[in-house]
Design a protein around this motif. Structure first.
Motif, PDB file in Angstrom:
ATOM      1  N   ARG A 229       0.229   1.260  -3.734  1.00  0.00           N
ATOM      2  CA  ARG A 229      -0.530   0.196  -2.672  1.00  0.00           C
ATOM      3  C   ARG A 229       0.121   0.848  -1.231  1.00  0.00           C
ATOM      4  N   TYR A 230       1.712   0.826  -1.807  1.00  0.00           N
ATOM      5  CA  TYR A 230       2.459   0.499  -0.269  1.00  0.00           C
ATOM      6  C   TYR A 230       3.340   1.262   0.015  1.00  0.00           C
ATOM      7  N   GLY A 231       3.942   1.424   1.627  1.00  0.00           N
ATOM      8  CA  GLY A 231       5.195   2.240   1.576  1.00  0.00           C
ATOM      9  C   GLY A 231       4.873   3.488   2.282  1.00  0.00           C
ATOM     10  N   ARG A 232       5.904   4.083   2.451  1.00  0.00           N
ATOM     11  CA  ARG A 232       5.633   4.997   2.409  1.00  0.00           C
ATOM     12  C   ARG A 232       6.512   6.612   1.471  1.00  0.00           C
ATOM     13  N   ARG A 233       5.762   7.025   1.169  1.00  0.00           N
ATOM     14  CA  ARG A 233       6.025   7.314  -0.361  1.00  0.00           C
ATOM     15  C   ARG A 233       6.771   8.864  -0.175  1.00  0.00           C
ATOM     16  N   PHE A 234       8.177   9.188  -0.904  1.00  0.00           N
ATOM     17  CA  PHE A 234       8.656  10.224  -0.573  1.00  0.00           C
ATOM     18  C   PHE A 234       8.959  10.954  -2.044  1.00  0.00           C
ATOM     19  N   ARG A 235       8.333  12.634  -2.617  1.00  0.00           N
ATOM     20  CA  ARG A 235       8.441  12.497  -4.270  1.00  0.00           C
ATOM     21  C   ARG A 235       9.820  13.278  -4.005  1.00  0.00           C
ATOM     22  N   ILE A 236      10.671  13.189  -4.812  1.00  0.00           N
ATOM     23  CA  ILE A 236      11.757  14.151  -4.533  1.00  0.00           C
ATOM     24  C   ILE A 236      11.664  15.238  -5.957  1.00  0.00           C
ATOM     25  N   SER A 237      11.196  14.674  -6.704  1.00  0.00           N
ATOM     26  CA  SER A 237      11.405  15.695  -8.082  1.00  0.00           C
ATOM     27  C   SER A 237      10.046  14.424  -8.791  1.00  0.00           C
ATOM     28  N   ARG A 238       9.938  15.501  -9.976  1.00  0.00           N
ATOM     29  CA  ARG A 238       8.952  14.891 -10.900  1.00  0.00           C
ATOM     30  C   ARG A 238       9.454  13.610 -11.353  1.00  0.00           C
ATOM     31  N   ASN A 239       8.326  12.613 -11.524  1.00  0.00           N
ATOM     32  CA  ASN A 239       8.540  11.289 -11.987  1.00  0.00           C
ATOM     33  C   ASN A 239       9.221  10.612 -11.121  1.00  0.00           C
ATOM     34  N   THR A 240      10.092  10.966 -10.245  1.00  0.00           N
ATOM     35  CA  THR A 240      10.830  10.196  -8.998  1.00  0.00           C
ATOM     36  C   THR A 240       9.752  10.009  -7.818  1.00  0.00           C
ATOM     37  N   VAL A 241      10.244   8.956  -6.706  1.00  0.00           N
ATOM     38  CA  VAL A 241       9.859   9.134  -5.988  1.00  0.00           C
ATOM     39  C   VAL A 241      10.796   8.117  -4.766  1.00  0.00           C
ATOM     40  N   ILE A 242      10.902   8.283  -3.510  1.00  0.00           N
ATOM     41  CA  ILE A 242      11.762   6.904  -2.881  1.00  0.00           C
ATOM     42  C   ILE A 242      10.390   6.246  -2.483  1.00  0.00           C
ATOM     43  N   ILE A 243      10.283   4.783  -1.925  1.00  0.00           N
ATOM     44  CA  ILE A 243       9.196   4.074  -1.194  1.00  0.00           C
ATOM     45  C   ILE A 243      10.016   3.399  -0.423  1.00  0.00           C
ATOM     46  N   SER A 244       9.176   3.004   1.143  1.00  0.00           N
ATOM     47  CA  SER A 244      10.347   2.370   2.404  1.00  0.00           C
ATOM     48  C   SER A 244       9.231   1.293   2.206  1.00  0.00           C
ATOM     49  N   ALA A 245       9.414   0.200   2.434  1.00  0.00           N
ATOM     50  CA  ALA A 245       8.662  -0.586   2.683  1.00  0.00           C
ATOM     51  C   ALA A 245       8.217  -0.073   4.452  1.00  0.00           C
ATOM     52  N   ARG A 246       6.927  -1.173   5.037  1.00  0.00           N
ATOM     53  CA  ARG A 246       6.376  -0.581   6.519  1.00  0.00           C
ATOM     54  C   ARG A 246       6.689  -1.654   7.130  1.00  0.00           C
ATOM     55  N   THR A 247       6.709  -3.092   6.518  1.00  0.00           N
ATOM     56  CA  THR A 247       6.997  -3.910   7.250  1.00  0.00           C
ATOM     57  C   THR A 247       7.382  -4.991   6.362  1.00  0.00           C
ATOM     58  N   LYS A 248       7.822  -6.640   5.933  1.00  0.00           N
ATOM     59  CA  LYS A 248       8.174  -7.208   6.145  1.00  0.00           C
ATOM     60  C   LYS A 248       7.114  -7.890   4.755  1.00  0.00           C
ATOM     61  N   ASP A 249       5.898  -8.009   4.927  1.00  0.00           N
ATOM     62  CA  ASP A 249       4.758  -8.362   4.335  1.00  0.00           C
ATOM     63  C   ASP A 249       4.785  -7.324   3.082  1.00  0.00           C
ATOM     64  N   GLU A 250       4.868  -6.354   3.646  1.00  0.00           N
ATOM     65  CA  GLU A 250       5.171  -4.622   1.905  1.00  0.00           C
ATOM     66  C   GLU A 250       6.068  -5.071   1.303  1.00  0.00           C
ATOM     67  N   SER A 251       7.803  -5.339   1.949  1.00  0.00           N
ATOM     68  CA  SER A 251       8.289  -5.586   1.141  1.00  0.00           C
ATOM     69  C   SER A 251       8.264  -6.790  -0.533  1.00  0.00           C
ATOM     70  N   ASP A 252       7.581  -8.249   0.654  1.00  0.00           N
ATOM     71  CA  ASP A 252       7.135  -9.096  -0.554  1.00  0.00           C
ATOM     72  C   ASP A 252       6.514  -8.815  -1.517  1.00  0.00           C
ATOM     73  N   LEU A 253       5.539  -8.094  -1.071  1.00  0.00           N
ATOM     74  CA  LEU A 253       4.620  -7.041  -2.308  1.00  0.00           C
ATOM     75  C   LEU A 253       4.994  -6.481  -3.190  1.00  0.00           C
ATOM     76  N   ILE A 254       6.036  -5.818  -2.487  1.00  0.00           N
ATOM     77  CA  ILE A 254       6.875  -4.550  -3.260  1.00  0.00           C
ATOM     78  C   ILE A 254       7.392  -5.167  -4.726  1.00  0.00           C
ATOM     79  N   LYS A 255       8.684  -6.151  -3.915  1.00  0.00           N
ATOM     80  CA  LYS A 255       9.791  -7.174  -4.983  1.00  0.00           C
ATOM     81  C   LYS A 255       8.958  -7.858  -6.163  1.00  0.00           C
TER      82      LYS A 255
END
Length: 335
Positions: A229-255
């Motif tokens: 549901r949250y953040g920018r998502r980057f697929r780097i390999s099978r089963n592995t992604v990098i997520i970058s929160a867009r806002t502080k609110d998103e960071s608080d929801l992801i943590k």
């Protein structure tokens, strides 16, 4: 679980509530015929009951919440009748909800089911053929009443037997919301969401991320669905992604969703996005995640920045110097 009080009325209906305006209007229309109405709403990975809780307060009916997340997720993976514009399997989804509602008729000693569907409101899922398909596949076709467009459909068992007065039902057709808005004003229903709100599966961006998740993960967990549901998502390999929160609110929801299998990244000296690597933390993955953290920080224009990283449950003791990633470089990974 709701408690059903003793009532004088001889007739009781279960109203399937999406949380939108149409379904609450259908419930109100039947309630005003002196029929007791109990709201039924559904909760899954892709929508929740929050809007329905607000709506029932405005017409004073109780609400039962049914969590069918796991079964609904299996349906979304392979719907019999396919998808709508995005990953929304509306025909199969509505049929499943009707089946669940039908199975609750006995529990609540109810006589029939109400839905807020309007014929031709949605070209794929609410045309006459689709409405008939939904009724048939629910297994409770003789117990379903659509009050807002009932006069455009054959009379139901409930109307023919006199449980419901057909003359007090409606003949709304098409995508215009004029009649519904007039009814809402008449009945003082003010707090309702836009027609587009509610289901994540109707959103193009979310649908793309979901398809990527299903295509690249050996096993999808409830945690994966929450993170989706949250953040920018980057697929780097099978089963592995990098997520970058867009806002502080998103960071608080992801943590709260993160755990000891995740790797976090913080840029030294510059504020910026919370970045986390979910999956195997290879040397290449760490370098890319650090470059993404640098890109979405105040140091994005610097030649080099220092990034600290480590297990999200422990101090970040790892240190790496990176050049902030460019948008062009990230295009190949961004979902």
């Amino acid at each position: 679980m709701i408690k059903i009080k003793e009532l004088e009325s001889l007739t009781r209906a279960l109203a399937m509530l999406s949380g939108g305006l149409d379904s609450i209007l259908a419930a109100k229309l039947i309630k005003d015929q002196g029929i007791e109405v109990i709201g039924i709403t559904y909760k899954s990975y892709f929508f929740n009951e929050e809007n329905a809780r607000r709506m029932v307060k405005q017409i004073d009916i109780p609400l039962e919440v049914v969590d069918f997340s796991e079964e609904h997720f299996e349906l979304v993976k392979n719907p019999k009748h396919g998808y709508g514009k995005n990953m929304n399997p509306c025909i199969d989804c509505h049929a499943m909800m009707m089946r669940y509602s039908g199975e609750l008729l006995k529990k609540f000693e109810a006589d029939f089911i109400i839905t807020g569907e309007v014929i031709n409101q949605r070209p794929m899922s609410q045309n006459a053929g689709a409405l008939n398909t939904v009724k048939k596949e629910s297994g409770f076709s003789d117990k379903i009443l659509r009050p807002l467009c009932a006069k455009l459909l054959p009379p139901t068992e409930m109307e023919e037997s006199g449980l419901v007065d057909r003359e007090k039902l409606m003949n709304i057709n098409g995508r215009s919301r004029k009649v519904q808005i007039e009814l809402a004003e008449k009945w003082n229903i003010k707090d309702y969401p836009s027609p587009a709100g509610g289901c994540k599966l109707t959103e193009p961006g979310y649908s793309k991320r979901l398809r990527d998740l299903l295509d690249n993960n050996d096993e999808v967990t409830p945690r994966d669905m929450e993170l989706l549901r949250y953040g920018r998502r980057f697929r780097i390999s099978r089963n592995t992604v990098i997520i970058s929160a867009r806002t502080k609110d998103e960071s608080d929801l992801i943590k709260p969703i993160l755990n000891s299998s995740d790797t976090g990244f913080i840029v030294d000296k510059y504020t910026g996005s919370m970045v986390v690597l979910v999956g195997e933390a290879t040397e290449e993955g760490i370098k890319l995640a650090a470059a993404i953290a640098a890109r979405y920080s105040k140091g994005k224009d610097e030649e080099k920045v220092t990034v600290r990283y480590g297990n999200v449950t422990k101090p970040y003791n790892g240190i790496i110097m990176v050049t902030p990633a460019t948008d062009k470089e990230l295009e190949q990974y961004m979902i």
